[in-house]
Scaffold this active site. Structure first.
Site, PDB file in Angstrom:
ATOM      1  N   ASP A 295       0.791  -1.233   0.000  1.00  0.00           N
ATOM      2  CA  ASP A 295       0.000   0.000   0.000  1.00  0.00           C
ATOM      3  C   ASP A 295       0.824   1.285   0.000  1.00  0.00           C
ATOM      4  O   ASP A 295       0.271   2.355  -0.210  1.00  0.00           O
ATOM      5  CB  ASP A 295      -1.033   0.005   1.152  1.00  0.00           C
ATOM      6  CG  ASP A 295      -0.416   0.264   2.506  1.00  0.00           C
ATOM      7  OD1 ASP A 295       0.795   0.041   2.669  1.00  0.00           O
ATOM      8  OD2 ASP A 295      -1.161   0.692   3.415  1.00  0.00           O
TER       9      ASP A 295
ATOM     10  N   GLU B 284       4.511 -10.491   4.345  1.00  0.00           N
ATOM     11  CA  GLU B 284       3.183 -10.957   3.940  1.00  0.00           C
ATOM     12  C   GLU B 284       3.131 -11.515   2.527  1.00  0.00           C
ATOM     13  O   GLU B 284       2.310 -11.093   1.716  1.00  0.00           O
ATOM     14  CB  GLU B 284       2.147  -9.847   4.111  1.00  0.00           C
ATOM     15  CG  GLU B 284       1.936  -9.447   5.556  1.00  0.00           C
ATOM     16  CD  GLU B 284       0.747  -8.508   5.751  1.00  0.00           C
ATOM     17  OE1 GLU B 284       0.103  -8.137   4.757  1.00  0.00           O
ATOM     18  OE2 GLU B 284       0.471  -8.169   6.906  1.00  0.00           O
TER      19      GLU B 284
ATOM     20  N   TYR C  77      -4.629  -7.697  12.350  1.00  0.00           N
ATOM     21  CA  TYR C  77      -5.400  -6.450  12.460  1.00  0.00           C
ATOM     22  C   TYR C  77      -6.802  -6.730  12.997  1.00  0.00           C
ATOM     23  O   TYR C  77      -7.796  -6.357  12.388  1.00  0.00           O
ATOM     24  CB  TYR C  77      -5.444  -5.761  11.086  1.00  0.00           C
ATOM     25  CG  TYR C  77      -4.113  -5.104  10.756  1.00  0.00           C
ATOM     26  CD1 TYR C  77      -3.842  -3.813  11.176  1.00  0.00           C
ATOM     27  CD2 TYR C  77      -3.121  -5.794  10.078  1.00  0.00           C
ATOM     28  CE1 TYR C  77      -2.616  -3.215  10.920  1.00  0.00           C
ATOM     29  CE2 TYR C  77      -1.893  -5.216   9.820  1.00  0.00           C
ATOM     30  CZ  TYR C  77      -1.651  -3.919  10.242  1.00  0.00           C
ATOM     31  OH  TYR C  77      -0.436  -3.329   9.995  1.00  0.00           O
TER      32      TYR C  77
ATOM     33  N   GLU D 203       3.176  -6.554  13.395  1.00  0.00           N
ATOM     34  CA  GLU D 203       2.327  -5.411  13.022  1.00  0.00           C
ATOM     35  C   GLU D 203       1.011  -5.533  13.759  1.00  0.00           C
ATOM     36  O   GLU D 203       0.477  -6.645  13.899  1.00  0.00           O
ATOM     37  CB  GLU D 203       1.984  -5.403  11.515  1.00  0.00           C
ATOM     38  CG  GLU D 203       3.084  -4.936  10.611  1.00  0.00           C
ATOM     39  CD  GLU D 203       2.650  -4.860   9.134  1.00  0.00           C
ATOM     40  OE1 GLU D 203       1.451  -4.617   8.847  1.00  0.00           O
ATOM     41  OE2 GLU D 203       3.522  -5.049   8.288  1.00  0.00           O
TER      42      GLU D 203
END
Ligand code: BDP
Length: 651
Positions: free
Chosen positions: A206, A450, A503, A539
């Protein structure tokens, strides 16, 4: 006379312990010394983007043959900087294809007339593919946007009456399934919707694909017989520090080498001769991470002196390398530095800021390190690519521990697991290890972030990549960062430490912070039960617009970010007593992304804004990190009492 293996190394290129690198030559950071000079080429360069339909006009018209201003209009472009955000032309911001940089340089007379001087052009980073000409002659090509490359330009600058030279660099930022990071170019052929020739660059990460000359460009000199590379590994035997060195020389097989290790006061504490050996430092001061010890980041200096006799007379070369003595080890449930459990309480970063994009900037760098120290962070991961060498040097000096990550981010397409891709990834790891192997701050390599590690070819890919990285450097653990499911992850069996991103209550069950504790605990338990390896929460975080407030908390508010972090911390506090060895917030600061309906002017998961101002979560994390530091600080006896390091960064 040549001693040790240095003569052979001149033929084979540098060797790390036991493994031949495909790479030729070393990549020592260019430092001034009595035998070496530097000339920085930062400042304004001439610039042109090739807007032609096929983006190849520059090659067809050979823009490198004459000054760029003669083949068309040019812009002033600052170096280092990304080119995207400095102009007012919207087309340049999102430009994909070749851009051209040029700079005329006046050289000191000695550089152009003394044939015993070697002149090297060094480019800190050119994103992504670069071709370099000097005075119209092709001197180098390099693939990969985050690592340095060099060209020996002595012959060119010493061949004529000119005391100046013209450097032209063409850079292409296109990402394909085989680049690192990978990407795809999507051509839109429906002429009812898109103009002819329309295409866009797609990526699977991103952050914005900033491009240009991102890091310093410079010329430096060495003698023609020179120290090409140095490899250091360190250890401890009781109180004695062990510094194993190998020195690689180019230009002759007949030379002598002397090495001396100096402490921070300039006192010689050990010395040796030859291209390889072990220095023993009685009562050594260890390199400790920030906040783990009263005197963190103790650095010795390894001074290497080369002397050789040539027909033209004696030659000498001199290079000084900072050295930290420390060990790194991993057990089933611990990460050990100098034999003591180390807990990562830190951040993930990006090289990213207003206007300069990914361009290197000293004020920004020093501000970031001041913020890290304020926060009580002892570590960061170079998400998602290698950072500038100057960053790594500050980490060594301040004791900030680094997980050094390759640009292997967004490897999700099957094509990106092909042999072509794997070969390039192996080479990138070689370049990364070659550049960063001597930094005591670097404690682990991360080969990727990832990836689609559940795809069938991922098993072979990561097995090969991790094995190769360990061959290159057996002194450090290797990982890759996963967000996949523990049972589907085909790469996890090969890593030393499990690094997992999640997340909860952001991308899943959004708005429901009440599920975090259960889901996070389950995540840790499953990974640990399956692999019995230490785990880092590499993360976690929440998108937060600075100044948005809502209580009870709603997503995007500062209260929601704090609330989410607190839920994670409750579980981390339980599991760090067992096998969790670290937590790295996503992200240190807000950063620019591609435009998308999910991103309001970039990714806003920073605990600082892009301008480095704190959100509420920064204060919460600061309190936590200082508390963790006080709990995990090493109150050792022997080493502590010997330390007299003069680092100002005590606490
Ligand atoms: C993670 C990625 C990171 C992204 C983050 C996010 O590793 O690069 O920026 O998600 O979406 O999965 O904020």
């Amino acid at each position: 006379m040549a001693r040790g293996p240095a003569g052979a190394a001149a033929v084979l290129g540098p060797l790390l312990w036991g493994c031949a690198l495909a790479l030729q030559g070393g990549m020592l950071y260019p430092r001034e010394s009595p035998s070496r000079e530097r000339k920085e080429l930062d400042g304004l360069w001439s610039f042109r983007a090739d807007f032609s339909d096929n983006r190849r006009q520059g090659f067809e018209q050979q823009w490198y043959r004459t000054p760029l201003r003669e083949s068309g209009p040019t812009l002033d472009m600052p170096v280092p900087s990304s080119f995207n955000d400095v102009g007012q032309d919207g087309r340049l911001r999102g430009f994909v294809g070749w851009v051209w940089y040029e700079r005329e340089v006046t050289l000191p007379q000695r550089w152009t007339q003394d044939l015993g001087t070697r002149v090297v052009l060094r480019i800190g980073s050119a994103h992504y593919y670069a071709i370099v000409w000097v005075n119209g002659v092709h001197v180098a090509e390099h693939e990969g946007g985050h690592l340095p490359f060099e060209a020996d330009v002595s012959k060119l600058v010493q061949s004529g009456p000119l005391s100046s030279c013209r450097i032209t660099i063409a850079i292409n930022n296109t990402l394909t399934p085989h680049t690192l990071p990978p990407g795809t170019i999507l051509y839109q052929k429906d002429t009812s919707k898109y103009p002819k020739g329309y295409f866009v660059q797609n990526t699977h990460f991103d952050f914005f694909n900033y491009a240009g000359l991102h890091r310093p460009v410079l010329l430096y000199t060495t003698p023609t017989i020179y120290i090409d590379d140095i490899t250091i590994t360190t250890g401890m035997d009781q109180n004695t520090g062990l510094v194993n060195y190998k020195v690689f020389v180019q230009g002759s097989e007949h030379f002598q080498l002397e090495v001396r290790l100096l402490d921070e006061e300039g006192k010689v504490v050990a010395q040796g001769t030859g291209g390889q050996g072990q220095l023993q430092v009685p009562s050594a001061y260890l390199w400790w991470p920030y906040l783990m010890h009263e005197h963190p980041a103790y650095l010795y200096s390894l001074e290497v002196r080369l002397t050789a006799q040539t027909a033209a007379g004696p030659v000498s070369d001199f290079y000084a390398l900072p050295v930290g003595i420390r060990t790194v080890a991993v057990t089933e449930n611990q990460f050990l530095i100098n034999g003591k459990p180390f807990y990562f309480h830190g951040v993930n970063k990006h090289e990213d800021a207003d206007i300069r994009g990914k361009g290197f900037d000293w004020p920004l760098l020093v501000k970031d390190f001041n913020l890290l120290r304020w926060l009580g962070a002892n570590s960061f991961r170079t998400s998602h690519y290698p950072y500038a060498e100057e960053v790594m040097q500050l980490c060594d000096r301040y004791g900030i521990v680094v997980i050094d990550e390759s640009p292997g981010v967004g490897i999700v397409l099957t094509q990106s697991y092909s042999n072509v891709s794997l070969q390039h990834h192996l080479e990138v790891m070689e370049e990364l290890v070659r550049r960063d192997k001597n930094h005591p701050a670097v404690v682990m390599w991360s080969v990727a972030n990832e990836p689609a590690s559940y795809l069938k070819p991922a098993g072979y890919y990561f097995k090969t990549l991790i094995a190769h990285t360990k061959d290159l450097d057996p002194s450090r653990p290797v990982t890759f960062v996963t967000n996949s499911n523990y049972e589907a992850d085909l790469g996890a069996p090969y890593v030393d430490v499990i690094c997992v991103n999640s997340y909860y209550s952001w991308y899943h069950d959004y708005g429901h912070m009440e599920v975090i504790q259960l889901q996070l605990a389950t995540q840790f338990e499953k990974w640990y039960r399956t692999y019995q390896k230490p785990i880092i929460q590499s993360e976690y975080g929440a998108e937060t617009i600075a100044g948005f407030h809502q209580d009870p908390p709603l997503m995007f508010s500062e209260e929601y970010q704090k609330g989410l972090l607190e839920q994670y911390h409750l579980v981390l506090d339980q599991k760090r007593k067992e096998y969790v060895v670290g937590e790295l917030i996503w992200n240190f600061a807000d950063f620019m992304t591609d435009q998308s309906p999910q991103r309001a002017m970039g990714n806003k998961k920073g605990i600082f804004t892009r301008q480095r101002q704190p959100k509420g979560a920064a204060f919460l994390l600061r309190e936590r990190y200082w508390k963790l530091a006080n709990e995990t600080r090493y109150h050792g006896s022997a080493v502590k009492s010997q330390c007299v390091g003069n680092s100002p960064f005590t606490f």
